[in-house]
Design a protein around this motif. Structure first.
Motif, PDB file in Angstrom:
ATOM      1  N   TYR A 151      28.592  52.377  70.720  1.00 58.77           N
ATOM      2  CA  TYR A 151      28.272  53.673  69.948  1.00 58.77           C
ATOM      3  C   TYR A 151      29.132  54.831  70.217  1.00 58.77           C
ATOM      4  O   TYR A 151      29.813  55.132  69.453  1.00 58.77           O
ATOM      5  N   TYR A 152      29.495  55.123  71.395  1.00 56.81           N
ATOM      6  CA  TYR A 152      30.416  56.262  71.946  1.00 56.81           C
ATOM      7  C   TYR A 152      31.580  56.070  71.491  1.00 56.81           C
ATOM      8  O   TYR A 152      32.605  57.161  71.351  1.00 56.81           O
ATOM      9  N   ALA A 153      32.052  54.391  71.839  1.00 57.17           N
ATOM     10  CA  ALA A 153      33.717  54.576  71.556  1.00 57.17           C
ATOM     11  C   ALA A 153      34.085  54.795  69.943  1.00 57.17           C
ATOM     12  O   ALA A 153      35.155  54.913  69.688  1.00 57.17           O
ATOM     13  N   GLN A 154      32.953  54.741  69.085  1.00 61.23           N
ATOM     14  CA  GLN A 154      33.401  55.191  67.766  1.00 61.23           C
ATOM     15  C   GLN A 154      33.016  56.680  67.455  1.00 61.23           C
ATOM     16  O   GLN A 154      33.428  57.487  66.678  1.00 61.23           O
ATOM     17  N   ALA A 155      31.621  56.975  68.144  1.00 64.61           N
ATOM     18  CA  ALA A 155      31.029  58.365  67.870  1.00 64.61           C
ATOM     19  C   ALA A 155      31.840  59.322  68.041  1.00 64.61           C
ATOM     20  O   ALA A 155      32.092  60.369  67.245  1.00 64.61           O
ATOM     21  N   PHE A 156      32.728  59.295  69.208  1.00 67.69           N
ATOM     22  CA  PHE A 156      33.542  60.529  69.922  1.00 67.69           C
ATOM     23  C   PHE A 156      34.747  60.474  69.153  1.00 67.69           C
ATOM     24  O   PHE A 156      35.410  61.721  69.051  1.00 67.69           O
ATOM     25  N   THR A 157      35.334  59.395  68.492  1.00 61.28           N
ATOM     26  CA  THR A 157      36.383  59.417  67.764  1.00 61.28           C
ATOM     27  C   THR A 157      36.353  60.192  66.635  1.00 61.28           C
ATOM     28  O   THR A 157      37.078  60.995  66.047  1.00 61.28           O
ATOM     29  N   ALA A 158      35.052  59.782  65.844  1.00 62.01           N
ATOM     30  CA  ALA A 158      34.411  60.292  64.596  1.00 62.01           C
ATOM     31  C   ALA A 158      34.505  61.875  65.055  1.00 62.01           C
ATOM     32  O   ALA A 158      34.754  62.870  64.027  1.00 62.01           O
ATOM     33  N   LEU A 159      33.975  62.452  66.043  1.00 59.90           N
ATOM     34  CA  LEU A 159      33.584  63.855  66.091  1.00 59.90           C
ATOM     35  C   LEU A 159      35.179  64.320  66.417  1.00 59.90           C
ATOM     36  O   LEU A 159      35.323  65.524  65.757  1.00 59.90           O
ATOM     37  N   ALA A 160      35.916  64.003  67.084  1.00 59.25           N
ATOM     38  CA  ALA A 160      37.381  64.470  67.196  1.00 59.25           C
ATOM     39  C   ALA A 160      37.979  64.283  65.786  1.00 59.25           C
ATOM     40  O   ALA A 160      38.655  65.534  65.318  1.00 59.25           O
ATOM     41  N   ALA A 161      37.757  63.531  65.164  1.00 60.22           N
ATOM     42  CA  ALA A 161      38.557  63.424  63.975  1.00 60.22           C
ATOM     43  C   ALA A 161      37.953  64.435  62.762  1.00 60.22           C
ATOM     44  O   ALA A 161      38.645  65.070  62.032  1.00 60.22           O
ATOM     45  N   THR A 162      36.750  64.556  62.936  1.00 61.74           N
ATOM     46  CA  THR A 162      35.952  65.416  62.038  1.00 61.74           C
ATOM     47  C   THR A 162      36.474  67.008  62.270  1.00 61.74           C
ATOM     48  O   THR A 162      36.933  67.803  61.039  1.00 61.74           O
ATOM     49  N   ARG A 200      24.724  53.382  62.514  1.00 62.55           N
ATOM     50  CA  ARG A 200      24.308  53.232  61.188  1.00 62.55           C
ATOM     51  C   ARG A 200      23.556  54.645  60.879  1.00 62.55           C
ATOM     52  O   ARG A 200      23.935  55.386  59.853  1.00 62.55           O
ATOM     53  N   GLY A 201      22.599  54.993  61.879  1.00 61.31           N
ATOM     54  CA  GLY A 201      22.188  56.398  61.790  1.00 61.31           C
ATOM     55  C   GLY A 201      23.162  57.523  61.785  1.00 61.31           C
ATOM     56  O   GLY A 201      22.790  58.338  60.963  1.00 61.31           O
ATOM     57  N   LEU A 202      24.179  57.580  62.419  1.00 58.68           N
ATOM     58  CA  LEU A 202      25.244  58.376  62.483  1.00 58.68           C
ATOM     59  C   LEU A 202      25.915  58.420  61.145  1.00 58.68           C
ATOM     60  O   LEU A 202      26.144  59.579  60.333  1.00 58.68           O
ATOM     61  N   ALA A 203      26.286  57.299  60.799  1.00 59.81           N
ATOM     62  CA  ALA A 203      27.144  57.193  59.197  1.00 59.81           C
ATOM     63  C   ALA A 203      26.131  57.828  57.954  1.00 59.81           C
ATOM     64  O   ALA A 203      26.641  58.333  57.166  1.00 59.81           O
ATOM     65  N   GLN A 207      27.488  60.747  56.014  1.00 59.14           N
ATOM     66  CA  GLN A 207      27.742  60.469  54.627  1.00 59.14           C
ATOM     67  C   GLN A 207      27.146  61.584  53.827  1.00 59.14           C
ATOM     68  O   GLN A 207      27.677  61.970  52.808  1.00 59.14           O
ATOM     69  N   SER A 208      26.167  62.320  54.332  1.00 54.22           N
ATOM     70  CA  SER A 208      25.580  63.353  53.629  1.00 54.22           C
ATOM     71  C   SER A 208      26.217  64.455  53.928  1.00 54.22           C
ATOM     72  O   SER A 208      26.571  65.389  53.387  1.00 54.22           O
ATOM     73  N   GLU A 209      26.162  64.839  55.174  1.00 54.11           N
ATOM     74  CA  GLU A 209      26.865  66.060  55.802  1.00 54.11           C
ATOM     75  C   GLU A 209      28.275  66.433  55.462  1.00 54.11           C
ATOM     76  O   GLU A 209      28.643  67.305  54.879  1.00 54.11           O
ATOM     77  N   PHE A 210      29.160  65.176  55.238  1.00 51.91           N
ATOM     78  CA  PHE A 210      30.567  65.437  55.076  1.00 51.91           C
ATOM     79  C   PHE A 210      30.861  65.573  53.463  1.00 51.91           C
ATOM     80  O   PHE A 210      31.953  66.082  53.378  1.00 51.91           O
ATOM     81  N   MET A 211      29.858  65.801  52.782  1.00 53.85           N
ATOM     82  CA  MET A 211      30.170  66.049  51.500  1.00 53.85           C
ATOM     83  C   MET A 211      30.110  67.524  51.233  1.00 53.85           C
ATOM     84  O   MET A 211      31.012  68.126  50.321  1.00 53.85           O
ATOM     85  N   GLU A 216      34.852  61.417  52.993  1.00 56.79           N
ATOM     86  CA  GLU A 216      33.966  60.150  52.617  1.00 56.79           C
ATOM     87  C   GLU A 216      33.751  59.402  53.968  1.00 56.79           C
ATOM     88  O   GLU A 216      34.854  59.047  54.866  1.00 56.79           O
ATOM     89  N   VAL A 217      32.641  58.856  53.808  1.00 57.55           N
ATOM     90  CA  VAL A 217      32.262  57.996  55.208  1.00 57.55           C
ATOM     91  C   VAL A 217      31.623  56.356  54.600  1.00 57.55           C
ATOM     92  O   VAL A 217      31.180  56.361  53.451  1.00 57.55           O
ATOM     93  N   HIS A 218      32.298  55.571  55.272  1.00 55.74           N
ATOM     94  CA  HIS A 218      31.950  54.317  55.183  1.00 55.74           C
ATOM     95  C   HIS A 218      31.466  53.602  56.356  1.00 55.74           C
ATOM     96  O   HIS A 218      31.653  53.927  57.450  1.00 55.74           O
ATOM     97  N   LEU A 219      30.443  52.501  56.248  1.00 55.72           N
ATOM     98  CA  LEU A 219      29.880  51.637  57.343  1.00 55.72           C
ATOM     99  C   LEU A 219      30.195  50.193  57.015  1.00 55.72           C
ATOM    100  O   LEU A 219      29.372  49.818  55.912  1.00 55.72           O
ATOM    101  N   ALA A 220      31.078  49.637  57.844  1.00 48.74           N
ATOM    102  CA  ALA A 220      31.179  48.229  57.534  1.00 48.74           C
ATOM    103  C   ALA A 220      30.143  47.549  58.458  1.00 48.74           C
ATOM    104  O   ALA A 220      29.980  47.886  59.676  1.00 48.74           O
TER     105      ALA A 220
END
Length: 337
Positions: A151-162, A200-203, A207-211, A216-220
């Motif tokens: 989780y954190y290995a992706q969540a923190f990058t998403a936070l910094a990227a945002t 999935r919960g974060l995405a 996906q809603s918030e980033f509108m 755009e958010v995608h979840l593979a």
């Protein structure tokens, strides 16, 4: 009676027209093109991350790959270089740990330097690892490590990227790589599935918030991939888990990367790789965007019928493993009698 029949017919016709309209809109809507875009891939030294970096290079993107191991990074960069389409493309690799916000910020800042400080246009977050085992064998440390790796290995990058994209006004993309084990789970994945469910919960949230920002958010949600990491996790994987997975066909990282990039190009939110992935996706869609109003109800119906039967077979196999598991626990000192 005639009025009811007419009403039903009209409703059916409107439903068909609505489906056709959606299909037409999706068919002719403008697709995302990675050509000329700067794409950062975490976990880019191996597996799906490495394969995605190559696919992006083939599509004409500038590619930055981030991972911990410098040697693997350099080899991955060489593979990306072979996929070069134009002399103008910029390829770089960076060694950072992205399971913290500070590490993710440092990685993004380093990747932004060749572009005059402009942050990447798209983030493909593939960092993660799986260490299967029985829950009874876990500790506080291993449970925390599991969340860090998944989780954190992706969540923190998403936070910094945002923060970087919003500050610079970049309307880009954030692509999470969860797993089909983010739709369901079973014995052996107590340190892995929770983080994949959390992604999935974060995405879903973003996906809603980033509108608000035009991001755009995608979840593979890929299934089994035949990678070196998969071979390593199988070494310590419980026997019952291996047995349950023995009929799993799996896929190569290259195939998975191709499907993910295609889904991102087409603007899909949930991206699944194969038929069984579609069944699990449609069966647990909730209020998520549908990929196809014409097909998702079929996948959902198949899941409604077949998945409980499959789950029953899984539970039967687990119960049948009890005696062997008791002996396993006794050998490791978990039983006092």
């Amino acid at each position: 009676m005639e009025t009811k029949l007419i009403t039903a017919a009209v409703a059916l016709l409107l439903g068909a027209l609505f489906t056709l309209l959606l299909s037409y809109t999706m068919l002719f809507s403008k697709k995302w093109d990675p050509k000329g875009k700067h794409c950062l891939v975490t976990g880019g030294s191996s597996g799906a991350g490495r394969a995605l970096a190559v696919e992006l290079a083939k599509a004409g993107a500038h590619v930055s790959i981030v991972a911990r191991n410098p040697e693997r990074l350099q080899k991955a960069l060489e593979e990306v270089e072979k996929a070069r389409k134009t002399p103008e493309q910029v390829f770089r690799c960076y060694s950072f740990a992205v399971n913290t916000e500070s590490g993710s910020v440092a990685a993004i800042e380093a990747a932004s330097e060749p572009f005059g400080g402009r942050c990447p246009d798209a983030f493909f977050l593939c960092a993660g690892a799986s260490r299967p085992g029985f829950f009874i064998e876990q500790s506080e440390a291993s449970l925390k490590q599991g969340m860090e790796q998944t989780y954190y290995a992706q969540a923190f990058t998403a936070l910094a990227a945002t923060k970087a994209m919003v500050k610079q006004g970049i309307k880009g993309k954030v692509v999470f790589c969860s797993s089909i084990l983010g739709y369901f789970s079973m014995v052996g994945y107590s340190t892995y599935s929770p983080g994949k469910f959390a992604l999935r919960g974060l995405a879903e949230t973003l996906q809603s918030e980033f509108m608000l920002y035009g991001i755009e958010v995608h979840l593979a949600m890929p299934g089994t991939m035949y990678t070196k990491g998969y071979e390593e996790e199988n070494v310590g994987k419980p026997k019952i888990t291996l047995k349950l997975e023995e009929t799993d066909e799996g896929a190569t990282p290259e195939h998975v990367a191709g499907v993910i990039l295609k889904g991102v190009r087409n603007g899909k939110f949930h991206i699944t790789v194969d038929f069984i992935g579609n069944v699990f996706r449609a069966s647990s869609a909730g209020a998520s965007e549908r990929n196809s109003y014409a097909l998702d109800w079929i996948h959902g119906l198949i899941g409604y019928i077949a998945l409980p039967i499959w789950r029953k077979s899984v539970d039967t196999a687990v119960v049948g493993h009890r005696a062997e598991h008791q002996e396993y626990l006794r050998e490791r000192g978990f039983l006092s009698v």
